[in-house]
Write a protein that holds these residues in place. Structure first.
Motif, PDB file in Angstrom:
ATOM      1  N   ASN A  55      54.878  30.478  30.477  1.00  0.00           N
ATOM      2  CA  ASN A  55      56.876  29.487  30.103  1.00  0.00           C
ATOM      3  C   ASN A  55      56.355  29.074  31.233  1.00  0.00           C
ATOM      4  OD1 ASN A  55      56.244  30.220  27.452  1.00  0.00           O
ATOM      5  ND2 ASN A  55      57.618  32.204  27.424  1.00  0.00           N
ATOM      6  N   TYR A  56      57.157  27.314  31.082  1.00  0.00           N
ATOM      7  CA  TYR A  56      57.993  26.898  32.397  1.00  0.00           C
ATOM      8  C   TYR A  56      58.523  25.471  31.891  1.00  0.00           C
ATOM      9  CZ  TYR A  56      54.087  23.083  31.809  1.00  0.00           C
ATOM     10  OH  TYR A  56      53.236  22.430  31.859  1.00  0.00           O
ATOM     11  N   GLU A  57      59.321  24.921  32.527  1.00  0.00           N
ATOM     12  CA  GLU A  57      60.855  24.006  32.077  1.00  0.00           C
ATOM     13  C   GLU A  57      59.663  22.601  33.348  1.00  0.00           C
ATOM     14  OE1 GLU A  57      64.982  24.441  33.599  1.00  0.00           O
ATOM     15  OE2 GLU A  57      63.972  26.063  31.652  1.00  0.00           O
ATOM     16  N   LEU A  58      60.147  21.296  32.868  1.00  0.00           N
ATOM     17  CA  LEU A  58      60.185  20.323  34.096  1.00  0.00           C
ATOM     18  C   LEU A  58      61.102  19.519  33.346  1.00  0.00           C
ATOM     19  CD1 LEU A  58      57.755  18.454  34.987  1.00  0.00           C
ATOM     20  CD2 LEU A  58      57.637  17.317  32.990  1.00  0.00           C
ATOM     21  N   ASN A  59      62.133  19.354  34.775  1.00  0.00           N
ATOM     22  CA  ASN A  59      63.065  18.280  34.839  1.00  0.00           C
ATOM     23  C   ASN A  59      63.150  16.759  35.581  1.00  0.00           C
ATOM     24  OD1 ASN A  59      65.467  20.476  34.190  1.00  0.00           O
ATOM     25  ND2 ASN A  59      64.504  21.794  34.943  1.00  0.00           N
TER      26      ASN A  59
ATOM     27  N   THR B 297      57.047   3.466  32.888  1.00  0.00           N
ATOM     28  CA  THR B 297      56.915   4.839  32.577  1.00  0.00           C
ATOM     29  C   THR B 297      56.888   5.299  34.297  1.00  0.00           C
ATOM     30  OG1 THR B 297      56.013   3.363  30.638  1.00  0.00           O
ATOM     31  CG2 THR B 297      55.013   6.043  31.462  1.00  0.00           C
ATOM     32  N   ALA B 298      57.174   6.840  34.311  1.00  0.00           N
ATOM     33  CA  ALA B 298      57.029   7.714  34.990  1.00  0.00           C
ATOM     34  C   ALA B 298      55.595   8.086  34.356  1.00  0.00           C
ATOM     35  CB  ALA B 298      58.738   8.466  34.766  1.00  0.00           C
ATOM     36  N   LYS B 299      54.668   8.299  35.553  1.00  0.00           N
ATOM     37  CA  LYS B 299      53.607   9.131  35.310  1.00  0.00           C
ATOM     38  C   LYS B 299      53.788   9.662  36.522  1.00  0.00           C
ATOM     39  CE  LYS B 299      50.029   5.843  34.883  1.00  0.00           C
ATOM     40  NZ  LYS B 299      49.826   6.512  33.656  1.00  0.00           N
ATOM     41  N   ILE B 300      53.833  11.097  35.037  1.00  0.00           N
ATOM     42  CA  ILE B 300      53.691  13.586  35.902  1.00  0.00           C
ATOM     43  C   ILE B 300      52.244  13.074  36.193  1.00  0.00           C
ATOM     44  CG2 ILE B 300      55.317  14.820  36.135  1.00  0.00           C
ATOM     45  CD1 ILE B 300      57.103  13.351  35.075  1.00  0.00           C
ATOM     46  N   LYS B 301      52.103  14.578  37.471  1.00  0.00           N
ATOM     47  CA  LYS B 301      51.103  15.312  36.745  1.00  0.00           C
ATOM     48  C   LYS B 301      51.189  15.998  37.867  1.00  0.00           C
ATOM     49  CE  LYS B 301      47.661  12.969  40.572  1.00  0.00           C
ATOM     50  NZ  LYS B 301      46.448  12.943  40.553  1.00  0.00           N
ATOM     51  N   TYR B 302      50.325  17.715  37.628  1.00  0.00           N
ATOM     52  CA  TYR B 302      50.848  18.902  37.781  1.00  0.00           C
ATOM     53  C   TYR B 302      49.657  19.941  37.109  1.00  0.00           C
ATOM     54  CZ  TYR B 302      53.413  19.772  34.270  1.00  0.00           C
ATOM     55  OH  TYR B 302      54.133  20.010  32.547  1.00  0.00           O
ATOM     56  N   ALA B 303      49.225  20.569  38.576  1.00  0.00           N
ATOM     57  CA  ALA B 303      48.336  21.768  37.909  1.00  0.00           C
ATOM     58  C   ALA B 303      48.862  22.363  36.738  1.00  0.00           C
ATOM     59  CB  ALA B 303      47.642  22.679  38.994  1.00  0.00           C
TER      60      ALA B 303
ATOM     61  N   VAL C  88      64.971  10.047  39.099  1.00  0.00           N
ATOM     62  CA  VAL C  88      65.036   9.858  40.579  1.00  0.00           C
ATOM     63  C   VAL C  88      64.655  10.854  41.254  1.00  0.00           C
ATOM     64  CG1 VAL C  88      67.404  11.212  40.599  1.00  0.00           C
ATOM     65  CG2 VAL C  88      67.074   9.414  42.799  1.00  0.00           C
ATOM     66  N   GLN C  89      64.320  11.993  39.726  1.00  0.00           N
ATOM     67  CA  GLN C  89      63.552  13.449  41.136  1.00  0.00           C
ATOM     68  C   GLN C  89      63.201  14.057  39.937  1.00  0.00           C
ATOM     69  OE1 GLN C  89      65.960  16.043  43.532  1.00  0.00           O
ATOM     70  NE2 GLN C  89      66.015  17.792  42.233  1.00  0.00           N
ATOM     71  N   VAL C  90      62.352  14.517  39.804  1.00  0.00           N
ATOM     72  CA  VAL C  90      61.006  15.516  39.023  1.00  0.00           C
ATOM     73  C   VAL C  90      61.277  16.705  39.273  1.00  0.00           C
ATOM     74  CG1 VAL C  90      59.076  15.061  37.264  1.00  0.00           C
ATOM     75  CG2 VAL C  90      60.494  13.267  37.473  1.00  0.00           C
ATOM     76  N   SER C  91      61.362  17.859  38.824  1.00  0.00           N
ATOM     77  CA  SER C  91      60.926  19.763  39.724  1.00  0.00           C
ATOM     78  C   SER C  91      60.434  19.763  38.219  1.00  0.00           C
ATOM     79  CB  SER C  91      62.255  19.649  39.943  1.00  0.00           C
ATOM     80  OG  SER C  91      63.742  19.273  40.388  1.00  0.00           O
ATOM     81  N   LEU C  92      59.378  20.869  38.612  1.00  0.00           N
ATOM     82  CA  LEU C  92      58.708  21.555  38.054  1.00  0.00           C
ATOM     83  C   LEU C  92      58.848  23.730  38.767  1.00  0.00           C
ATOM     84  CD1 LEU C  92      56.693  22.446  36.072  1.00  0.00           C
ATOM     85  CD2 LEU C  92      54.450  22.041  37.736  1.00  0.00           C
ATOM     86  N   LYS C  93      59.770  23.652  37.593  1.00  0.00           N
ATOM     87  CA  LYS C  93      59.881  25.473  37.702  1.00  0.00           C
ATOM     88  C   LYS C  93      61.110  25.630  38.986  1.00  0.00           C
ATOM     89  CE  LYS C  93      57.284  28.600  37.076  1.00  0.00           C
ATOM     90  NZ  LYS C  93      56.346  29.644  37.239  1.00  0.00           N
ATOM     91  N   ASP C  94      62.041  24.253  39.716  1.00  0.00           N
ATOM     92  CA  ASP C  94      63.171  24.141  39.759  1.00  0.00           C
ATOM     93  C   ASP C  94      61.867  23.796  41.184  1.00  0.00           C
ATOM     94  OD1 ASP C  94      64.928  24.937  38.392  1.00  0.00           O
ATOM     95  OD2 ASP C  94      64.641  26.966  39.145  1.00  0.00           O
ATOM     96  N   LYS C  95      60.751  23.112  41.631  1.00  0.00           N
ATOM     97  CA  LYS C  95      60.467  22.400  43.067  1.00  0.00           C
ATOM     98  C   LYS C  95      60.168  21.685  42.598  1.00  0.00           C
ATOM     99  CE  LYS C  95      55.636  22.397  44.355  1.00  0.00           C
ATOM    100  NZ  LYS C  95      54.604  22.822  44.392  1.00  0.00           N
ATOM    101  N   LYS C  96      60.354  20.925  43.479  1.00  0.00           N
ATOM    102  CA  LYS C  96      60.985  18.725  42.985  1.00  0.00           C
ATOM    103  C   LYS C  96      59.375  18.825  43.460  1.00  0.00           C
ATOM    104  CE  LYS C  96      63.016  15.003  45.879  1.00  0.00           C
ATOM    105  NZ  LYS C  96      63.889  15.257  47.217  1.00  0.00           N
TER     106      LYS C  96
END
Length: 829
Positions: A814-818, A803-809, A770-778
């Motif tokens: 270190n970081y986390e993806l939620n 399959t959820a297809k996710i991309k980002y710079a 329902v949601q994908v967050s990168l370093k607390d950024k949606k």
């Protein structure tokens, strides 16, 4: 005949124990809590410690200076013992070593009392009237035996008798021929009753034999034995309790796999055909590289067969360039490099008596001597009578390095192919220098190819100190993995070779040699038929050494495009290999640090599943991917057993299967049956076509998040030794579940050339995020994949593949993806 049956005296030296028996002397050393050394001699005294093989010791050794860059000295565990009247007890934190007084025998158990090794009492250590040494061990019906180096046939070697010897076995039968090119006297025993693995390494380089229950006598308990033609019975018992623990401990003892150059993971072209042309062989190789590019087939190197050394008489002379075939070697090497490839020229340690350099080596005393030490030993070799360079002699080593530098390395060549180095010297009494101690060649034969590879490594290091070498060996002994990639020699072109070369490779992986392979397409015989060639390439892409190499006897040459209507299948398979380079390179880093094989038998990952204990042909590619190559002609269905304890996903369709069952998969000519397990984390490169020149701009991860797991992605420049000084990047990618999925990226190291973009294919077998967050950024969600494709960041759910297809710079630190999987209540809204 001498048999040790009774202890006469025991002397404790604090870090080793000396035992005299009625027939032999023993020295027991507890190297650490998991490795026990049992050294036995039937002579008056032990020989001086002098090992080219061991990189971990607890004693002074003659080779300490030669191997000073590799060897580590540890402090042995105390050898203080307890005396229980009929036996004495030595202990480590993990093992009990029971030494029985009469009849003399050694038994090793874990702390729970499980018997891991037991000598056959009254017949444990024997020397016969011919001077052969025997070590007899008790065997259990539920024992399985793996390893033994390069051996043909099925993976489990129970009820096999195998000879340890190096020999040139051109066109061998991959199911039955024995021996082959490597001599590695080590095995893993797995007991299916107590589910414990252990290993035994015989530190003895004489010709020897293993009998793993082939022989049977009703007067004795079931037994196996090791028989060596000479030397000492120098036995290293290695504890697990898992198979992977045994391999880690064994490679602590004999060395980890050398960290390879990254380009060596690419496709390496090769054939004897080009270098046997009357002229312009250089142009043929350059045209091959151009053709690869035209066909859209990635290629990063070329193994150059020995025809480039041919003299006017048609014979091969190592270090000699044939000017008709290679008009300007330096210019040729430069042109190969400009085309994004590395050249690996073939060299051989046997020098024909007609060689222009023969006299120079002979006068320097650089060859193995005859048994009277009066002149250089001359023996049969490819092309005629020859003498063999003695790599246990500093004179031989230095002269070899000098000419290797002048003829090849000075031209910019840093990839060396050591071939025909089995040292088949028929007079076993011929004398090797052995660092001044002098010893018969029968004691050192398999050591020579190791030292040959060692000299290639040293030569390149002296000329190009910061360049990582790429060395490939055909022959070798235990420890060859420290210096060279290996391959299983001149295989026969047949469906049988395709199939049975798989357990040959798997057995090598369980013998500490992670970086190896076989000639793809078959070396000896007629050109492979189209279907066989396609299936062989589809298998070969998973071998660490991936080279199509041939010496066809029907005047043909095996090339990727040899069957134009089938080239698309070859291209697709090789491009899949390149896609998996980040995963494969990370696995070779694991091999270099942990000793883990790349191609792994199923039992390595799933030893508690009894159905995989005998599996020889399906294998794991690393820890996450199961490969079930099609290896039977005309197959339309491939049966695959999926090990229990995990779920499995079809590589292409993402269809899920529960483990512990056999499935049937429909296959076509383009099919490569592959499955990834739950918890898989698989890094991949999109659009990689040349490892030398292409940078990975987008790094893709295939992740299955239903189990918590982790994977270490390893990156460095792939060519230099800067990684030894911190210029590497280890990224620990971890999966954690807690009301969703958290993927963490923890980085270590100073290598800063990271991919610009991260793509993740996240398997969602039950529900979409329902949601994908990168370093607390949606991150933005897209309903249209076309919009997702042109965006810089965001995610899209592919419902067909779930399959959820996710991309980002990419992020430097270190970081986390939620990923949140809460159900969105549309009705109440």
């Amino acid at each position: 005949m001498k048999i040790s049956n009774k202890i006469l005296s025991i002397k404790n030296h604090d870090n080793y124990l000396d035992i005299d028996t009625n027939a032999a002397k023993y020295r027991i050393i507890l190297l650490n809590d998991e490795i026990v050394r049992i050294r036995c001699t039937f002579d008056e005294e032990f020989e001086e410690e002098a090992s080219y093989t061991l990189v971990m010791t607890a004693w002074k050794d003659k080779m300490d200076d030669l191997l000073k860059g590799e060897r580590k000295r540890v402090e042995a565990v105390s050898s203080r013992y307890e005396d229980f009247d009929t036996y004495i007890l030595l202990s480590t934190k993990k093992l009990n070593i029971n030494i029985y007084k009469e009849p003399f025998a050694i038994e090793i158990t874990d702390k729970e009392g499980n018997v891991l090794h037991s000598d056959l009492k009254e017949r444990s250590y024997v020397k016969d009237t011919l001077g052969r040494l025997y070590h007899y061990s008790c065997m259990d019906d539920e024992d399985y035996f793996y390893g033994f180096g390069e051996k043909t046939g099925y993976l489990n070697k129970k009820k096999r008798r195998m000879r340890m010897h190096n020999v040139d076995t051109i066109g061998y039968d991959s199911e039955y021929t024995d021996p082959l090119y490597k001599h590695i006297p080590f095995y893993v025993k797995y007991n299916n009753t107590n589910s414990i693995a252990s290993g035994v390494f015989y530190h003895n380089s004489y010709d020897s034999t293993f009998d793993m229950g082939c022989e049977r006598s009703g007067y004795w308990n079931k037994y196996s034995y090791f028989c060596a033609d000479g030397g000492e019975l120098d036995v290293f018992f290695i504890y697990g309790p898992k198979i992977k623990d045994v391999i880690r401990n064994y490679t602590d003892l004999t060395g980890k796999t050398a960290m390879p150059t990254k380009y060596s993971l690419g496709y390496m072209g090769s054939t004897m055909y080009y270098t046997e042309l009357d002229k312009n062989s250089d142009k043929a190789i350059l045209q091959f590289l151009d053709r690869c590019k035209e066909e859209g087939i990635p290629c990063d190197g070329f193994f150059m067969s020995s025809g480039y050394t041919t003299g006017e008489d048609g014979k091969r002379y190592v270090f000699n360039w044939n000017q008709d075939r290679f008009e300007n070697p330096a210019s040729f090497v430069s042109q190969v490099n400009e085309k994004g490839a590395s050249l690996a020229p073939n060299i051989k340690p046997g020098m024909l008596t007609s060689h222009p350099l023969y006299k120079k080596f002979d006068e320097a005393g650089a060859y193995i001597k005859d048994e009277k030490e009066e002149k250089s030993q001359i023996d049969r070799y490819w092309g005629g009578p020859a003498s063999f360079v003695d790599f246990t002699n500093p004179k031989g080593r230095e002269l070899w390095k000098k000419h290797l530098t002048e003829s090849l390395v000075s031209l910019g060549i840093t990839s060396i192919w050591n071939d025909n180095n089995e040292y088949e010297i028929n007079d076993s009494e011929a004398v090797c220098y052995f660092e001044g101690m002098k010893k018969e060649v029968s004691a050192l034969r398999p050591i020579m190819p190791n030292l040959m590879a060692f000299m290639a490594k040293e030569t390149i290091a002296e000329v190009y100190p910061n360049t990582r070498p790429y060395i490939t060996n055909r022959a070798g002994f235990a420890g060859i993995q420290r210096y060279a990639q290996t391959w299983a020699g001149d295989n026969n072109t047949s469906w049988k070779s395709l199939k049975f070369n798989i357990p040959v490779i798997l057995g090598m992986g369980l013998s500490g040699v992670a970086n190896q392979g076989c000639d793809i397409g078959g070396f000896f015989g007629q050109a492979p038929e189209p279907e066989l060639f396609v299936r062989w390439v589809q298998n070969g892409i998973f071998q660490p050494r991936f080279s199509i190499h041939s010496c066809n006897n029907d005047n043909t040459v095996t090339e990727p495009w040899m069957y134009p209507s089938y080239t698309k299948y070859i291209r697709e398979a090789i491009k899949l290999r390149y896609k998996l380079v980040p995963y494969l390179y990370s696995m070779l880093f694991e091999a270099a640090t942990e000793g883990s094989p790349v191609m792994r038998p199923l039992v390595y990952e799933f030893e508690n599943d009894k159905k995989v204990l005998e599996e020889s042909f399906d294998f794991m590619f690393g820890s996450s991917i199961l490969v079930a190559n099609v290896v039977d002609k005309g197959a339309k269905i491939r049966k695959v057993y999926l090990p229990k304890g995990t779920a499995w996903f079809d590589w292409n369709t993402k269809q899920i299967y529960q483990g512990g069952q056999t499935i049937e998969v429909e296959v076509a000519l383009g099919s490569i049956p592959m499955f990834f397990r739950s918890g898989a984390i698989i890094p991949m490169a999109e659009s990689l076509m040349n490892i030398h020149n292409d940078s990975i701009e987008t790094l893709k991860f295939l992740i299955e998040p239903s189990e918590e797991s982790s994977f270490v992605l390893y990156e460095d420049d792939g060519n230099t030794n800067n990684y030894k000084n911190g210029e590497y990047l280890k990224t620990l990618v971890s999966l954690k579940r807690n009301n969703g999925v958290k993927i963490t990226f923890e980085k270590e190291g100073n290598y800063d050339k990271q991919p610009k973009e991260i793509n993740i294919d996240l398997i969602c077998k039950d529900i979409a995020p329902v949601q994908v967050s990168l370093k607390d950024k949606k991150l933005p969600m897209f309903l249209d994949i076309r919009q997702w494709e042109v965006s810089e960041e965001g995610w899209y759910f592919d419902i067909e593949q779930k399959t959820a297809k996710i991309k980002y710079a990419n992020i430097v630190g270190n970081y986390e993806l939620n990923i949140n999987f809460s159900v969105k209540d549309l009705i109440s809204i």
